[in-house]
Design an enzyme around this catalytic site. Sequence first.
Site, PDB file in Angstrom:
ATOM      1  N   SER A  32       5.169  -6.109  -0.336  1.00 58.34           N
ATOM      2  CA  SER A  32       3.729  -5.902  -0.450  1.00 58.34           C
ATOM      3  C   SER A  32       2.931  -7.176  -0.180  1.00 58.34           C
ATOM      4  CB  SER A  32       3.443  -5.421  -1.881  1.00 58.34           C
ATOM      5  OG  SER A  32       2.104  -5.649  -2.254  1.00 58.34           O
ATOM      6  N   PHE A  34      -0.246  -7.441  -0.975  1.00 56.02           N
ATOM      7  CA  PHE A  34      -1.069  -7.610  -2.181  1.00 56.02           C
ATOM      8  C   PHE A  34      -0.298  -8.399  -3.230  1.00 56.02           C
ATOM      9  CE2 PHE A  34      -2.457  -6.229  -6.357  1.00 56.02           C
ATOM     10  CZ  PHE A  34      -3.835  -6.272  -6.269  1.00 56.02           C
ATOM     11  N   ASP A  44      -5.749 -10.652  -1.611  1.00 53.83           N
ATOM     12  CA  ASP A  44      -5.084 -10.041  -0.450  1.00 53.83           C
ATOM     13  C   ASP A  44      -6.108  -9.908   0.688  1.00 53.83           C
ATOM     14  OD1 ASP A  44      -3.337  -8.598   1.151  1.00 53.83           O
ATOM     15  OD2 ASP A  44      -3.634  -6.710   0.075  1.00 53.83           O
ATOM     16  N   ASP A  71       5.149  -4.791   4.647  1.00 54.33           N
ATOM     17  CA  ASP A  71       3.701  -4.594   4.769  1.00 54.33           C
ATOM     18  C   ASP A  71       3.162  -5.712   5.656  1.00 54.33           C
ATOM     19  OD1 ASP A  71       1.001  -4.275   4.363  1.00 54.33           O
ATOM     20  OD2 ASP A  71       1.020  -4.874   2.252  1.00 54.33           O
ATOM     21  N   ARG A 145      -0.723   2.965   9.528  1.00 54.56           N
ATOM     22  CA  ARG A 145      -1.555   3.203   8.330  1.00 54.56           C
ATOM     23  C   ARG A 145      -3.008   3.279   8.742  1.00 54.56           C
ATOM     24  NH1 ARG A 145      -1.429  -0.869   3.099  1.00 54.56           N
ATOM     25  NH2 ARG A 145      -3.623  -0.790   2.512  1.00 54.56           N
ATOM     26  N   HIS A 176      -4.196   6.178   3.164  1.00 63.00           N
ATOM     27  CA  HIS A 176      -4.560   5.479   1.929  1.00 63.00           C
ATOM     28  C   HIS A 176      -5.953   5.935   1.484  1.00 63.00           C
ATOM     29  CE1 HIS A 176      -3.601   2.628  -1.038  1.00 63.00           C
ATOM     30  NE2 HIS A 176      -4.080   1.521  -0.510  1.00 63.00           N
TER      31      HIS A 176
HETATM   32  C1  SPV Z   1      -0.039  -3.614  -0.791  1.00 56.88           C
HETATM   33  O1  SPV Z   1       0.665  -3.410  -1.795  1.00 56.88           O
HETATM   34  O2  SPV Z   1      -0.125  -4.727  -0.255  1.00 56.88           O
HETATM   35  C2  SPV Z   1      -0.794  -2.502  -0.189  1.00 56.88           C
HETATM   36  C3  SPV Z   1      -1.189  -1.374  -1.039  1.00 56.88           C
HETATM   37  O3  SPV Z   1      -1.104  -2.576   0.983  1.00 56.88           O
HETATM   38  S1  SPV Z   1      -2.845  -1.601  -1.556  1.00 56.88           S
HETATM   39  O4  SPV Z   1      -2.958  -2.913  -2.158  1.00 56.88           O
HETATM   40  O5  SPV Z   1      -3.163  -0.523  -2.492  1.00 56.88           O
HETATM   41  O6  SPV Z   1      -3.707  -1.501  -0.368  1.00 56.88           O
HETATM   42 MG    MG Z   2      -0.981  -4.541   1.732  1.00 53.65          MG
END
Ligand code: SPV
Ligand code: MG
Length: 280
Positions: A32, A34, A44, A71, A145, A176
């Site tokens: 991820s 984030f 992020d 990701d 995505r 999403h």
């Molecule tokens: C991540 O986990 O980096 C994602 C999901 O892309 S979100 O943060 O919900 O966009």
């Molecule tokens: Mg992400």
Amino acid sequence: MAERGLVHIMAAHSPLSAVLAEEAGFDGLWASGFELSALYGLPDMSLISMTQHLDMLRAIAGRSSLPIVADIDTGYGNAVNVIHAIAEYERAGASAVVIEDKTFPKVTSLAAGGRQELLRIEEFEGKISAAINTRADPDFLVIARTEALIAGLGEEEALKRAKAYARAGADMILIHSKKKDPAEIESFTRAWDGDVPLVLVPNAYPELDATRIKALDKVRMVIYGNYGIRAATTAMQDAFRRIITDGGVQNVHKDIVAVEEIFRLPGMDIVKAQESRFLR
Ligand code: SPV
Ligand code: MG
């Protein structure tokens, strides 16, 4: 996915969190953006580099046998950057990538009022085609995505984009949403009549559990996108505050894992066995 129908992918921001996810029984890991950004103490917003993300992915792949869904945000630039990224991520040990149709630099999806700018559809189709064309292993999944719902552009635009990306060769579509109510995602999923399956990330609408997702029938992957870093943060906030309040660790130590667990999880027994065999 062929065996299990719906696979459960847990966010990992470190080799240790990957080991914990594997022990808990997840089918795969979500590298991820984030979580890794948060680990570096950064939002992020395209602030961590591809090299930082790749280094962590390699370290995770070295400590876990689970497949890794990387990701890669916007793919670090245009279609040419995507070509470079796909080769690097495949070599690093990823089994899949998710590329999102936002402009670089991006703003994280769930932030209220975040700047959410989408690429032209044609440009993103080019990025997906570039990814498909670059992968060496046909089983390496390229997941497109769309952030159309996140950008507030509505279901029609989201469906239009998802169909275009599937036509461009995407193996799956990640849709999403940041609405607290899963109705927006359920409606998109029911309307989806494309040939490729869907991926959901129930971060904003946690009540959409596996039973409800299975009932939607078109979803083959669920990503628990920020649960690792949030769980770790909850645990550290609690322990750190208690140590200050209590004036020491005399109470908190009973409620956290023993140090022996931190010997076991990184495989200290293996290194000890190596020592006794090879150190002369
Ligand atoms: C991540 O986990 O980096 C994602 C999901 O892309 S979100 O943060 O919900 O966009
Ligand atoms: Mg992400």
